[in-house]
Design a protein around this motif. Sequence first.
Motif, PDB file in Angstrom:
ATOM      1  N   LYS A  53       0.877  -1.175   0.000  1.00  0.00           N
ATOM      2  CA  LYS A  53       0.000   0.000   0.000  1.00  0.00           C
ATOM      3  C   LYS A  53       0.912   1.222   0.000  1.00  0.00           C
ATOM      4  O   LYS A  53       1.662   1.415   0.969  1.00  0.00           O
ATOM      5  N   GLY A  54       0.898   1.966  -1.078  1.00  0.00           N
ATOM      6  CA  GLY A  54       1.810   3.118  -1.189  1.00  0.00           C
ATOM      7  C   GLY A  54       3.261   2.685  -1.092  1.00  0.00           C
ATOM      8  O   GLY A  54       4.073   3.387  -0.493  1.00  0.00           O
ATOM      9  N   GLY A  55       3.566   1.499  -1.595  1.00  0.00           N
ATOM     10  CA  GLY A  55       4.947   0.999  -1.580  1.00  0.00           C
ATOM     11  C   GLY A  55       5.339   0.333  -0.277  1.00  0.00           C
ATOM     12  O   GLY A  55       6.447  -0.166  -0.144  1.00  0.00           O
ATOM     13  N   LYS A  56       4.428   0.359   0.700  1.00  0.00           N
ATOM     14  CA  LYS A  56       4.725  -0.223   2.020  1.00  0.00           C
ATOM     15  C   LYS A  56       3.992  -1.542   2.200  1.00  0.00           C
ATOM     16  O   LYS A  56       2.834  -1.664   1.797  1.00  0.00           O
TER      17      LYS A  56
END
Length: 225
Positions: free
Chosen positions: A133-136
């Motif tokens: 999610k958002g790169g995380k």
Amino acid sequence: MQKQHDAVFIGIGLGTANGLGLEGGDKGGILDAIDFIADIRQTGDLSRIKLGRDVIIIGGGNTAIDAAVQAKKLGAGNVTLAYRRGADQMGATEFEVELARKCGVMVRLWSKPVAIQGADAVTGVTFEQTMLKGGKLVGTGETYDIPCDMLLKAIGQNLDTASLSGLDMDGGKLKISGDYQTSRPGVFAGGDCVHSGEDLTVQSVEDGKQAAVAVDAWLKNSKGA
Ligand SMILES: Cc1cc2nc3c(=O)[nH]c(=O)nc-3n(C[C@H](O)[C@H](O)[C@H](O)COP(=O)(O)OP(=O)(O)OC[C@H]3O[C@@H](n4cnc5c(N)ncnc54)[C@H](O)[C@@H]3O)c2cc1C
């Protein structure tokens, strides 16, 4: 002034395995995958290797794949390799993952362990599905259980720094200069315990070769002048 004439080379690899960071991580049946593999390599009698019927391996690198394939080949019933990210982020190559699948290993991606079941000995692991999610990497909240009587941890190794006090570190490994010399003159290092390239045998061999040349030059210089 007296010149120093001795040199030391440190090539101690990465001797400490990472823990799962979960309660119950020391229950019976839970082992480091590198110890499991070391036992297989060193025994003269494979029938003496401790093996579960249902084995879970946690990790996504070479060690995880090796342990999963070995467990399956030794006769474990269900072998599941669980990795918290996707195939693209795995340390193991696509070829190795495919090989494991062909051997009968169930590969479950986007799955992180959140609880270990069992009283004294492990009886299963609860996994939470993950996503980016958002790169995380985050958990989705969805969980599922896999029963097991053996759990192998293959989530990375660290440098054991106990005997290395006084030497400068760099990102968890020994700091070296361009000529493989540590922060202490005459003490050289190479292989997995330094950042010289990938943690592979070929790199360690190259490090040893280059460090030998550097040690030779250093000794000649320290004796000559
Ligand atoms: C399961 C597994 C599978 C792998 N598969 C591959 C692969 O397919 N291809 C590949 O290229 N690489 C692979 N690797 C990586 C490869 O094994 C390492 O990159 C390589 O062995 C590193 O070499 P090294 O000499 O730096 O350390 P190591 O091979 O780890 O050797 C370090 C040695 O130092 C000893 N030691 C440690 N501390 C001390 C101390 N205080 N005093 C004295 N001795 C000490 C250790 O006992 C060990 O013998 C794999 C690794 C693992 C764990």
